[in-house]
Scaffold this motif. Structure first.
Motif, PDB file in Angstrom:
ATOM      1  N   TYR A   1       1.910  17.022  -8.640  1.00 25.18           N
ATOM      2  CA  TYR A   1       3.091  16.653  -8.428  1.00 25.18           C
ATOM      3  C   TYR A   1       4.145  16.577  -9.646  1.00 25.18           C
ATOM      4  O   TYR A   1       5.311  16.810  -9.536  1.00 25.18           O
ATOM      5  N   ILE A   2       3.551  16.162 -10.781  1.00 23.54           N
ATOM      6  CA  ILE A   2       4.334  16.362 -12.072  1.00 23.54           C
ATOM      7  C   ILE A   2       4.729  17.769 -12.326  1.00 23.54           C
ATOM      8  O   ILE A   2       5.997  18.176 -12.499  1.00 23.54           O
TER       9      ILE A   2
ATOM     10  N   ILE B   1       0.781   8.528  -7.339  1.00 21.58           N
ATOM     11  CA  ILE B   1       1.750   9.598  -7.718  1.00 21.58           C
ATOM     12  C   ILE B   1       3.183   9.201  -8.064  1.00 21.58           C
ATOM     13  O   ILE B   1       3.611   9.433  -9.162  1.00 21.58           O
ATOM     14  N   PRO B   2       3.793   8.120  -7.341  1.00 25.59           N
ATOM     15  CA  PRO B   2       5.072   7.860  -7.800  1.00 25.59           C
ATOM     16  C   PRO B   2       5.031   6.987  -9.062  1.00 25.59           C
ATOM     17  O   PRO B   2       5.869   7.670  -9.973  1.00 25.59           O
TER      18      PRO B   2
ATOM     19  N   PHE C   1       0.973  -1.197  -0.068  1.00 25.07           N
ATOM     20  CA  PHE C   1      -0.056  -0.017   0.057  1.00 25.07           C
ATOM     21  C   PHE C   1       0.851   1.147   0.093  1.00 25.07           C
ATOM     22  O   PHE C   1       1.395   1.519   1.039  1.00 25.07           O
ATOM     23  N   ASN C   2       0.970   1.984  -1.187  1.00 26.21           N
ATOM     24  CA  ASN C   2       1.934   2.960  -1.244  1.00 26.21           C
ATOM     25  C   ASN C   2       1.204   4.388  -0.629  1.00 26.21           C
ATOM     26  O   ASN C   2       0.186   4.663  -1.078  1.00 26.21           O
ATOM     27  N   TYR C   3       1.990   4.875   0.303  1.00 26.34           N
ATOM     28  CA  TYR C   3       1.534   5.719   1.132  1.00 26.34           C
ATOM     29  C   TYR C   3       1.114   7.305   0.204  1.00 26.34           C
ATOM     30  O   TYR C   3       0.065   7.893   0.396  1.00 26.34           O
TER      31      TYR C   3
ATOM     32  N   TYR D   1      12.867   7.348  -4.636  1.00 24.56           N
ATOM     33  CA  TYR D   1      13.205   6.685  -3.408  1.00 24.56           C
ATOM     34  C   TYR D   1      12.336   7.082  -2.530  1.00 24.56           C
ATOM     35  O   TYR D   1      11.699   7.935  -2.346  1.00 24.56           O
ATOM     36  N   TYR D   2      12.298   6.040  -1.225  1.00 27.60           N
ATOM     37  CA  TYR D   2      11.474   6.103  -0.346  1.00 27.60           C
ATOM     38  C   TYR D   2      12.410   6.301   0.999  1.00 27.60           C
ATOM     39  O   TYR D   2      13.293   5.564   1.232  1.00 27.60           O
ATOM     40  N   SER D   3      11.750   7.057   2.204  1.00 29.35           N
ATOM     41  CA  SER D   3      12.782   7.276   3.575  1.00 29.35           C
ATOM     42  C   SER D   3      12.661   5.930   4.193  1.00 29.35           C
ATOM     43  O   SER D   3      13.762   5.882   4.942  1.00 29.35           O
ATOM     44  N   ASN D   4      11.626   5.403   4.273  1.00 29.19           N
ATOM     45  CA  ASN D   4      11.488   4.036   4.972  1.00 29.19           C
ATOM     46  C   ASN D   4      11.984   4.037   6.494  1.00 29.19           C
ATOM     47  O   ASN D   4      12.362   3.454   7.154  1.00 29.19           O
ATOM     48  N   HIS D   5      11.431   5.324   7.188  1.00 30.23           N
ATOM     49  CA  HIS D   5      11.884   5.624   8.446  1.00 30.23           C
ATOM     50  C   HIS D   5      10.674   5.085   9.361  1.00 30.23           C
ATOM     51  O   HIS D   5       9.497   4.751   8.683  1.00 30.23           O
ATOM     52  N   GLN D   6      10.604   5.325  10.711  1.00 28.23           N
ATOM     53  CA  GLN D   6       9.506   4.723  11.417  1.00 28.23           C
ATOM     54  C   GLN D   6       8.383   5.603  11.248  1.00 28.23           C
ATOM     55  O   GLN D   6       8.005   6.888  10.726  1.00 28.23           O
TER      56      GLN D   6
END
Length: 443
Positions: free
Chosen positions: A431-432, A205-206, A199-201, A217-222
């Motif tokens: 976003y584009i 858009i991406p 499930f893309n946050y 790329y994604y941040s992958n933080h908490q």
């Protein structure tokens, strides 16, 4: 298209009244053969009601549902006209013939309508759970069912046109690579979410950005932790991207609390040398005053209990060290005031921000609807359901986004959270345009 539709409706309308034709013209053998052909065409129309072929199978099924419902309604209207003419004509038709013919026409029209509804019910991405539930519960209620039928048709048609138009726009500029920035894009999520693969946050858009040349790329933080902890994780992510790709820098697009986390990484952890730009979306730079007031009113034991349950759940969902309370505390206006004193803008990094606002509490579902009312109650003014627009500005302010409709744009709408098409606001196009502007600045 209108001519093909007209021919299809004519053939179906003739089939609806084949019993009537056989009664009026009993001595014409070709009518029996014609009836057989019309039945065959009727079932073929169920399978392939469209004369145009959208690329995606889901879209073909969806738009076919609209065509079937439209055919049912148009042919039913024609049937009413025919029966009206019979009633006022001088040539009587036996009641039994009219009854049999009418029942058959009703049954065939119902099959078209039902099949169309089923197609839209299962294939529409824009219909929503409430509309589906309402149809299941109130299909038998006169008036309400007509309203629901109209909604199903409107949603399916609008969704089809929106998707096809997006496809045409993308095809026209595909070679331009308008989002092919010098540096890759690092997308930083907000609080209470993770970068899940399933499930893309960021919704649709991406993919749209990548289709237009962006490297994502994604941040992958908490999902929830203090600004400092999340910033350290973002720092490690930036360093790994630079080392992996040799890109030298990244363009950061951050939503909600992710904007605060990214600013800390740039200002306090030395990431300014690796950040070409930071664009914050609906970020509470000045904090959320209602968070502070709510936390002050809730017993600490209650907050701790909720936090423990949250942390336990998100450890199972992939977080290494979630911290519900610290993440929430850093969103208060008190903590943001403290953080702003140490998170100064660094020369050489482009800082820009934008946000959105809801029009009323009905602009979004719970909990954003409740959040909108709470912020208003505590004097926060216009907001997006979580953040006051007065708190969203940092660096070069790109303005507040609002749609032409009565809905407005919520905190979740700005990341395409519900994947809903909003009248007057194309989130992917937003976003584009945002990324293409970064490209035009040489970033």
């Amino acid at each position: 298209m209108f001519l093909k539709r007209g021919i299809s409706y004519l053939l179906i309308a003739i089939l609806f009244n084949i019993v009537l034709f056989l009664h009026i013209f009993p001595d014409i053998p070709l009518l029996i053969l014609a009836a057989t052909g019309l039945v065959g065409y009727y079932f073929y129309y169920h399978i392939c009601p469209l004369k145009y072929k959208p690329a995606k199978r889901r879209l073909r099924i969806l738009s076919g549902g609209y065509e079937l419902m439209l055919a049912s309604m148009v042919c039913s209207f024609i049937e009413f006209l025919i029966y009206g003419c019979i009633i006022i004509s001088d040539q009587p038709v036996p009641l039994l013939i009219l009854l049999i013919n009418g029942l058959m026409a009703w049954f065939l029209a119902f099959l078209l309508l039902f099949h169309g509804l089923v197609r839209i019910f299962f294939c529409s991405s824009q219909l929503g759970i409430m509309a589906r539930l309402a149809l299941l519960l109130f299909w038998w209620v006169p008036g309400i069912n007509l309203f629901l039928l109209r909604k199903f048709m409107t949603v399916s048609r609008t969704e089809y046109r929106f998707t096809e138009n997006r496809k045409k726009v993308l095809a026209q500029r595909k070679e331009d690579m308008v989002c092919g920035t010098k540096y890759p894009i690092l997308m930083v999520h907000g609080i209470f979410f993770r970068d899940w693969k399933s499930f893309n946050y960021w919704g649709r858009i991406p993919k749209e950005l990548e289709d237009n040349g962006a490297v994502i790329y994604y941040s992958n933080h908490q999902s929830s932790a203090s600004v400092e902890q999340c910033a350290n994780e973002i720092k490690q992510r930036i360093l790994s991207i630079v080392q992996e790709t040799g890109c030298q820098k990244v363009n950061i697009i951050a939503h909600s609390k992710g904007g605060l986390d990214s600013r800390y990484a740039i200002s306090c952890l030395g990431m300014d040398q690796y950040a070409a730009s930071l664009t914050t979306i609906n970020t509470p730079h000045m904090g959320c005053n209602y968070v502070c007031r709510i936390l002050d009113r809730i017993p600490q034991k209650t907050v701790a209990a909720i936090g423990n349950k949250y942390d336990a759940l998100y450890r199972k969902l992939g977080d290494d060290n979630p911290d519900f309370f610290s993440g929430l505390k850093d969103l208060t206006d008190r903590e943001c005031s403290r953080l702003n004193k140490i998170m100064k803008n660094v020369p050489g990094v482009l800082y820009q921000s934008t946000g959105s606002r809801m029009v009323s509490h009905t602009s979004a579902m719970f909990p954003l609807s409740l959040g909108y009312c709470i912020i208003k109650f505590f004097g926060g003014g216009d907001n997006d359901g979580l953040v006051s627009i007065s708190s969203m500005e940092w660096g070069e302010f790109l303005g507040i986004i609002s749609s032409k409709s009565r809905q407005g744009i919520s905190h979740g709408d700005m990341i395409d959270l519900t994947r809903k098409n909003i009248e007057g606001f194309d989130v992917c196009e937003f976003y584009i345009d945002l990324v293409s502007q970064l490209k035009s600045k040489g970033l």
